[in-house]
Design a protein around this motif. Structure first.
Motif, PDB file in Angstrom:
ATOM      1  N   ILE A 201      55.700 -35.625  16.865  1.00 54.31           N
ATOM      2  CA  ILE A 201      56.245 -34.581  17.875  1.00 54.31           C
ATOM      3  C   ILE A 201      57.345 -35.256  18.740  1.00 54.31           C
ATOM      4  CG2 ILE A 201      55.878 -32.786  19.688  1.00 54.31           C
ATOM      5  CD1 ILE A 201      53.331 -32.174  18.350  1.00 54.31           C
ATOM      6  N   TRP A 202      58.423 -34.980  18.603  1.00 50.62           N
ATOM      7  CA  TRP A 202      59.463 -35.798  19.691  1.00 50.62           C
ATOM      8  C   TRP A 202      59.609 -34.943  21.126  1.00 50.62           C
ATOM      9  CZ3 TRP A 202      64.557 -37.747  17.054  1.00 50.62           C
ATOM     10  CH2 TRP A 202      64.094 -38.367  15.822  1.00 50.62           C
ATOM     11  N   ILE A 203      59.602 -35.762  22.189  1.00 47.86           N
ATOM     12  CA  ILE A 203      59.618 -35.217  23.361  1.00 47.86           C
ATOM     13  C   ILE A 203      60.886 -35.371  24.297  1.00 47.86           C
ATOM     14  CG2 ILE A 203      58.381 -35.318  25.774  1.00 47.86           C
ATOM     15  CD1 ILE A 203      56.559 -34.351  23.230  1.00 47.86           C
ATOM     16  N   PHE A 204      61.479 -34.462  24.577  1.00 49.30           N
ATOM     17  CA  PHE A 204      62.765 -34.563  25.406  1.00 49.30           C
ATOM     18  C   PHE A 204      62.597 -33.947  26.516  1.00 49.30           C
ATOM     19  CE2 PHE A 204      64.133 -34.413  20.886  1.00 49.30           C
ATOM     20  CZ  PHE A 204      65.065 -35.263  20.957  1.00 49.30           C
ATOM     21  N   LYS A 205      63.128 -34.687  27.724  1.00 51.50           N
ATOM     22  CA  LYS A 205      63.084 -34.375  29.037  1.00 51.50           C
ATOM     23  C   LYS A 205      64.764 -34.145  29.548  1.00 51.50           C
ATOM     24  CE  LYS A 205      58.602 -36.187  30.416  1.00 51.50           C
ATOM     25  NZ  LYS A 205      57.836 -37.165  31.334  1.00 51.50           N
ATOM     26  N   GLY A 206      64.910 -33.879  30.825  1.00 54.60           N
ATOM     27  CA  GLY A 206      66.122 -33.710  31.310  1.00 54.60           C
ATOM     28  C   GLY A 206      66.878 -35.022  31.169  1.00 54.60           C
ATOM     29  N   ASP A 207      66.532 -36.252  31.176  1.00 56.04           N
ATOM     30  CA  ASP A 207      67.536 -37.383  30.842  1.00 56.04           C
ATOM     31  C   ASP A 207      67.600 -37.691  29.383  1.00 56.04           C
ATOM     32  OD1 ASP A 207      64.840 -37.886  30.581  1.00 56.04           O
ATOM     33  OD2 ASP A 207      65.051 -39.977  31.797  1.00 56.04           O
ATOM     34  N   GLY A 208      67.104 -36.802  28.560  1.00 54.09           N
ATOM     35  CA  GLY A 208      67.220 -37.189  27.042  1.00 54.09           C
ATOM     36  C   GLY A 208      66.125 -37.152  26.369  1.00 54.09           C
ATOM     37  N   PHE A 209      65.902 -38.206  25.354  1.00 59.21           N
ATOM     38  CA  PHE A 209      64.809 -38.319  24.599  1.00 59.21           C
ATOM     39  C   PHE A 209      63.914 -39.344  25.385  1.00 59.21           C
ATOM     40  CE2 PHE A 209      62.688 -41.252  21.291  1.00 59.21           C
ATOM     41  CZ  PHE A 209      62.229 -40.482  20.632  1.00 59.21           C
ATOM     42  N   ASN A 210      62.685 -38.964  25.256  1.00 56.43           N
ATOM     43  CA  ASN A 210      61.564 -39.609  25.881  1.00 56.43           C
ATOM     44  C   ASN A 210      60.239 -40.100  25.167  1.00 56.43           C
ATOM     45  OD1 ASN A 210      60.759 -40.465  28.646  1.00 56.43           O
ATOM     46  ND2 ASN A 210      59.128 -38.906  28.612  1.00 56.43           N
ATOM     47  N   GLY A 211      60.578 -40.310  23.708  1.00 56.29           N
ATOM     48  CA  GLY A 211      59.581 -40.896  23.079  1.00 56.29           C
ATOM     49  C   GLY A 211      59.093 -40.124  21.794  1.00 56.29           C
ATOM     50  N   VAL A 212      57.969 -40.299  21.137  1.00 53.47           N
ATOM     51  CA  VAL A 212      57.573 -39.498  20.035  1.00 53.47           C
ATOM     52  C   VAL A 212      55.800 -39.673  20.268  1.00 53.47           C
ATOM     53  CG1 VAL A 212      57.244 -39.147  17.584  1.00 53.47           C
ATOM     54  CG2 VAL A 212      59.605 -39.752  18.511  1.00 53.47           C
ATOM     55  N   VAL A 213      55.315 -38.708  20.082  1.00 51.09           N
ATOM     56  CA  VAL A 213      53.958 -38.612  19.885  1.00 51.09           C
ATOM     57  C   VAL A 213      53.457 -38.506  18.530  1.00 51.09           C
ATOM     58  CG1 VAL A 213      51.664 -37.674  20.259  1.00 51.09           C
ATOM     59  CG2 VAL A 213      53.405 -37.315  22.079  1.00 51.09           C
ATOM     60  N   PRO A 214      53.306 -39.931  17.818  1.00 54.00           N
ATOM     61  CA  PRO A 214      53.085 -40.042  16.358  1.00 54.00           C
ATOM     62  C   PRO A 214      51.847 -39.226  15.773  1.00 54.00           C
ATOM     63  CG  PRO A 214      52.490 -42.029  17.319  1.00 54.00           C
ATOM     64  CD  PRO A 214      52.844 -41.080  18.639  1.00 54.00           C
ATOM     65  N   PHE A 215      52.056 -38.798  14.575  1.00 54.41           N
ATOM     66  CA  PHE A 215      50.678 -38.226  13.895  1.00 54.41           C
ATOM     67  C   PHE A 215      49.799 -39.361  13.256  1.00 54.41           C
ATOM     68  CE2 PHE A 215      53.935 -34.491  12.708  1.00 54.41           C
ATOM     69  CZ  PHE A 215      53.514 -33.881  13.924  1.00 54.41           C
ATOM     70  N   LEU A 216      50.708 -40.381  12.985  1.00 58.22           N
ATOM     71  CA  LEU A 216      50.000 -41.504  12.211  1.00 58.22           C
ATOM     72  C   LEU A 216      49.499 -42.610  13.045  1.00 58.22           C
ATOM     73  CD1 LEU A 216      52.179 -41.516   9.022  1.00 58.22           C
ATOM     74  CD2 LEU A 216      50.217 -40.146   9.454  1.00 58.22           C
ATOM     75  N   ASN A 217      48.576 -43.614  12.634  1.00 58.02           N
ATOM     76  CA  ASN A 217      48.227 -44.617  13.245  1.00 58.02           C
ATOM     77  C   ASN A 217      49.279 -45.592  12.969  1.00 58.02           C
ATOM     78  OD1 ASN A 217      47.123 -46.861  14.587  1.00 58.02           O
ATOM     79  ND2 ASN A 217      44.954 -46.593  13.570  1.00 58.02           N
ATOM     80  N   THR A 218      50.239 -45.813  13.810  1.00 56.78           N
ATOM     81  CA  THR A 218      51.308 -46.797  13.431  1.00 56.78           C
ATOM     82  C   THR A 218      51.020 -48.308  13.169  1.00 56.78           C
ATOM     83  OG1 THR A 218      52.149 -46.847  15.503  1.00 56.78           O
ATOM     84  CG2 THR A 218      52.894 -45.135  14.302  1.00 56.78           C
ATOM     85  N   GLY A 219      49.803 -48.680  13.619  1.00 56.67           N
ATOM     86  CA  GLY A 219      49.401 -49.997  13.565  1.00 56.67           C
ATOM     87  C   GLY A 219      48.541 -50.308  12.314  1.00 56.67           C
TER      88      GLY A 219
END
Length: 334
Positions: A201-219
């Motif tokens: 899930i991509w998160i955007f705030k007033g100043d633009g892109f603010n990161g992703v809450v990943p579905f997968l365990n990226t590590g």
């Protein structure tokens, strides 16, 4: 002359596509001349046709003479399809990596150099991976079809009357569908291999892109190895369809075996404790759009809790339908 048609088809299917039409015409002319000489003005009988075809040699041996050699990792009958699929696989992999790079630059332009370096590394590792999976898939397919070819098209005891009939249209597998499926599997493989941190899930705030809450365990790269194995099974299955070109009982069995293996690996993968992001809901609650207790948060939580079950259900239905559909076409073509 049905036996002649089946013989010519058996020979030419083991040759590169670019040569099939010319060699088929040459063989038909040669066989007709031999039949005329043997009949001596009388009507040609089935015995005459069988004798001439046996004199010509088994389809496998005759195809080897046209090819000029015998042993290949990727046989000439597969070479044209192999090159086509390889090109599509490489293009799909490169396109996925480049699109991912462009997306990273758009959402985070301050790290363009890091993204560019990552793109180059991904291309260097991704393209050989695509080459390897495609080559392995076709090599396995060629080996899997070898025993069937020996029994039907070669050996000392082969008979023209045992040649399989030319497949009906109902049983034929469209080349474009298998090629598209292979390209799609390569696209998914590249996507999860090089851009898995953006799958969430991509998160955007007033100043633009603010990161992703990943579905997968990226590590957890061990989990991704299982995921790549599933995509590899899919590539092998589509390569089998490409080489057979028609639905047969043997192809249905191969498809069923590959699908069962894929489903088994999927069950091991997504039910493992380290595949999904263990902190997904906690990370989601830290964003201002998904406050714990809100309607949106509760909806996502329900979907998240049921995600594994629905993935298994949809994949199981799709794999079962793949086998049932193939079996139906086999029966329909008889």
């Amino acid at each position: 002359m049905e036996m002649v048609d089946r013989y010519i088809y058996a020979v030419t299917q083991k040759l590169p596509e670019s040569q099939r039409e010319d060699i088929a015409l040459e063989l038909r002319t040669l066989i007709e001349d031999m039949l005329d000489d043997r009949a001596g003005g009388r009507n040609v009988t089935e015995e005459d046709i069988e004798a001439v075809l046996i004199e010509m040699g088994s389809p496998r041996e005759l195809a080897q003479k046209y090819r000029g050699t015998k042993n290949y990792v990727i046989g000439p009958e597969l070479y044209d399809s192999y090159i086509l699929v390889l090109k599509i696989s490489l293009i799909a992999t490169a396109a996925t990596i480049i699109i991912s790079f462009l997306g990273q630059v758009v959402v985070d332009p301050t790290r363009v150099i890091d993204h560019f370096v990552g793109c180059i590394v991904s291309l260097v590792t991704g393209l050989p991976t695509a080459l390897g999976w495609t080559t392995i898939g076709f090599a396995i397919v060629g080996y899997a079809g070898a025993s069937d070819s020996i029994d039907l098209y070669g050996g000392k005891d082969w008979k023209p009357s045992k040649l399989p009939p030319i497949p009906e249209k109902k049983r034929q597998i469209k080349r474009g569908e298998t090629i598209f499926s292979i390209a799609f599997y390569m696209f998914l493989l590249a996507l999860f291999a090089f851009s898995n941190e953006y799958f969430g899930i991509w998160i955007f705030k007033g100043d633009g892109f603010n990161g992703v809450v990943p579905f997968l365990n990226t590590g957890n790269w061990n989990a991704y190895l299982f995921l790549f194995l599933i995509f590899g099974f899919g590539i092998i299955k589509e390569c089998l369809k490409l080489i057979y070109g028609r639905w047969t009982v043997q192809l249905v069995i191969y498809t069923a075996v590959v699908n069962v293996l894929s489903l088994g690996v999927l069950l091991l993968l997504i039910n493992g404790p380290t595949f999904w992001n263990p902190d997904f809901m906690q990370q989601l609650a830290q964003t201002e759009y998904f406050v714990a207790g809100s309607e949106a948060y509760d909806t996502v939580e329900i979907i998240w809790e049921q995600l594994t079950m629905w993935i298994v259900v949809f994949m199981a239905v799709g794999l079962v339908w793949d086998v049932v559909s193939g079996w139906y076409k086999v029966r329909q073509g008889k």
